[in-house]
Design a protein around this motif. Structure first.
Motif, PDB file in Angstrom:
ATOM      1  N   ALA A 116       3.688   1.793   9.776  1.00 51.45           N
ATOM      2  CA  ALA A 116       4.708   0.905  10.242  1.00 51.45           C
ATOM      3  C   ALA A 116       5.179   1.441  11.694  1.00 51.45           C
ATOM      4  CB  ALA A 116       5.992   1.198   9.197  1.00 51.45           C
ATOM      5  N   GLU A 117       5.417   2.527  11.878  1.00 49.92           N
ATOM      6  CA  GLU A 117       6.020   2.809  13.393  1.00 49.92           C
ATOM      7  C   GLU A 117       4.766   2.488  14.395  1.00 49.92           C
ATOM      8  OE1 GLU A 117       8.525   6.774  13.088  1.00 49.92           O
ATOM      9  OE2 GLU A 117       6.745   7.054  11.785  1.00 49.92           O
ATOM     10  N   ALA A 147       0.957  -1.232   0.233  1.00 45.62           N
ATOM     11  CA  ALA A 147       0.088   0.086  -0.043  1.00 45.62           C
ATOM     12  C   ALA A 147       0.799   1.258   0.057  1.00 45.62           C
ATOM     13  CB  ALA A 147      -1.158  -0.085   1.127  1.00 45.62           C
ATOM     14  N   CYS A 148       0.584   2.185  -0.766  1.00 43.22           N
ATOM     15  CA  CYS A 148       1.338   3.552  -1.025  1.00 43.22           C
ATOM     16  C   CYS A 148       1.438   4.384   0.493  1.00 43.22           C
ATOM     17  CB  CYS A 148       0.679   4.329  -1.794  1.00 43.22           C
ATOM     18  SG  CYS A 148       0.509   3.747  -3.541  1.00 43.22           S
ATOM     19  N   TRP A 149       2.822   4.698   0.918  1.00 47.50           N
ATOM     20  CA  TRP A 149       2.827   5.595   2.025  1.00 47.50           C
ATOM     21  C   TRP A 149       2.685   4.812   3.360  1.00 47.50           C
ATOM     22  CZ3 TRP A 149       4.579   8.636  -1.560  1.00 47.50           C
ATOM     23  CH2 TRP A 149       3.923   8.996  -2.563  1.00 47.50           C
ATOM     24  N   GLY A 150       2.717   3.574   3.505  1.00 41.30           N
ATOM     25  CA  GLY A 150       2.604   2.895   4.546  1.00 41.30           C
ATOM     26  C   GLY A 150       3.808   3.144   5.717  1.00 41.30           C
ATOM     27  N   ALA A 151       5.006   3.865   5.027  1.00 45.63           N
ATOM     28  CA  ALA A 151       6.283   4.107   6.130  1.00 45.63           C
ATOM     29  C   ALA A 151       6.264   5.618   6.176  1.00 45.63           C
ATOM     30  CB  ALA A 151       7.323   3.326   5.712  1.00 45.63           C
ATOM     31  N   GLN A 152       5.108   6.245   5.877  1.00 46.25           N
ATOM     32  CA  GLN A 152       5.272   7.767   5.444  1.00 46.25           C
ATOM     33  C   GLN A 152       4.406   8.464   6.908  1.00 46.25           C
ATOM     34  OE1 GLN A 152       7.406  10.168   4.432  1.00 46.25           O
ATOM     35  NE2 GLN A 152       6.700   9.974   2.203  1.00 46.25           N
ATOM     36  N   PRO A 153       4.932   9.273   7.649  1.00 43.97           N
ATOM     37  CA  PRO A 153       4.197   9.778   8.786  1.00 43.97           C
ATOM     38  C   PRO A 153       3.558  10.967   8.034  1.00 43.97           C
ATOM     39  CG  PRO A 153       6.571  10.855   8.615  1.00 43.97           C
ATOM     40  CD  PRO A 153       6.641   9.663   7.580  1.00 43.97           C
ATOM     41  N   VAL A 154       2.557  11.360   9.045  1.00 48.03           N
ATOM     42  CA  VAL A 154       1.392  12.347   8.615  1.00 48.03           C
ATOM     43  C   VAL A 154       1.781  13.736   8.682  1.00 48.03           C
ATOM     44  CG1 VAL A 154       0.198  12.355  10.456  1.00 48.03           C
ATOM     45  CG2 VAL A 154      -1.040  12.833   8.647  1.00 48.03           C
ATOM     46  N   ARG A 155       1.662  14.651   8.184  1.00 49.06           N
ATOM     47  CA  ARG A 155       2.289  16.019   8.188  1.00 49.06           C
ATOM     48  C   ARG A 155       1.061  16.772   8.728  1.00 49.06           C
ATOM     49  NH1 ARG A 155       7.021  17.098   6.192  1.00 49.06           N
ATOM     50  NH2 ARG A 155       6.865  19.222   5.888  1.00 49.06           N
ATOM     51  N   GLN A 156       1.362  17.721   9.569  1.00 46.90           N
ATOM     52  CA  GLN A 156       0.714  18.838   9.942  1.00 46.90           C
ATOM     53  C   GLN A 156       1.011  20.082   9.636  1.00 46.90           C
ATOM     54  OE1 GLN A 156      -0.385  17.965  14.116  1.00 46.90           O
ATOM     55  NE2 GLN A 156      -1.970  16.383  13.717  1.00 46.90           N
TER      56      GLN A 156
END
Length: 251
Positions: free
Chosen positions: A207-208, A187-196
């Motif tokens: 992942a984290e 799945a795309c972006w599974g290891a990407q943190p969300v940005r605010q």
């Protein structure tokens, strides 16, 4: 690395990234020096993975004598309607199931080694309750998810079916309760943190969150990935697991 080479052993390198803004950098392609091979392509000599020390204690791991995999196919596209391309999903599930089950029937490299049997069950666009019920009743040690995903608070969102999502925290709780050893996400972006705004939120990626809650190993994508790349990777990865390779070596 010199010591490992001298002892004819692999060097296991685990990179812990504490600043969430550095997660999106492609550390896997860094080079020990100019003109040399990327660090994650060192074959059997250098085993690279990312990690975190901010985790809940792991429960004692059971000894499994088979790969018991739950394969979940969620929503492919965020705007697709219920029932659209369902036949295509069924065909994809059949292909993936055969690919995973056949991984334990191929002669190991060099003709030696012990393979483990591989059993695969599939769920196509389940509801969260169906997913949880299947995990609780199936004694699985590996979860494979293929579908749409986006970064979001609480570990991102997985689109199980049109209009139905599940966040990483909810999934982490059931995976740890069911003692799943490895979770793999195509799945795309599974290891990407969300940005605010302009800031990345610490420990917010899927992942984290799973690792923090006690899932021993998680494989997720930092970026987008093409279907053919994902299939070829899963085939090699599953075959390596069936050969009893450690997860980072199988990657």
């Amino acid at each position: 690395q010199g010591i490992a080479t001298g002892q004819e052993q692999a060097l296991r390198l685990r990179l812990e990234i504490r600043d969430p803004d550095l997660i999106m950098l492609p550390w896997e392609i860094m080079q020990p020096q100019a003109g040399t091979q990327a660090i994650s392509l060192g074959h059997q000599k250098l085993l690279f993975s990312r990690t975190t020390s901010d985790v809940d204690p792991l429960s004692s791991l059971r000894t499994d004598h088979a790969l018991n995999i739950l394969l979940i196919l969620g929503q492919n596209e965020p705007n697709s309607r219920q029932g659209v391309n369902h036949l295509q999903l069924e065909q994809e599930a059949t292909t993936l199931r055969k690919l995973l089950e056949n991984s334990g029937q191929i002669t190991p490299s060099g003709g030696s080694g012990t393979f483990v049997p591989c059993q695969v069950d599939t769920l196509i666009q389940p509801t969260p309750s169906e997913l949880i019920s299947q995990l609780e009743s199936g004694n699985y040690n590996i979860l494979f998810y293929a579908g749409h995903g986006v970064p979001a608070p609480d570990g991102g969102l997985l689109f199980l079916r049109p209009g139905v999502t599940m966040n990483g925290t909810e999934l982490a709780q059931v995976l740890t309760r069911c003692r799943v050893t490895l979770a793999v996400f195509n799945a795309c972006w599974g290891a990407q943190p969300v940005r605010q705004g302009q800031t990345s939120v610490p420990r917010s990626s899927l992942a984290e969150v799973l690792i923090h809650h006690g899932v021993p190993a998680v494989l997720a994508m930092r970026d987008a990935i093409a279907d053919q790349e994902a299939l070829s990777f899963i085939e090699a990865f599953a075959r390596s697991l069936a050969e009893r390779m450690p997860i980072d070596q199988a990657v």
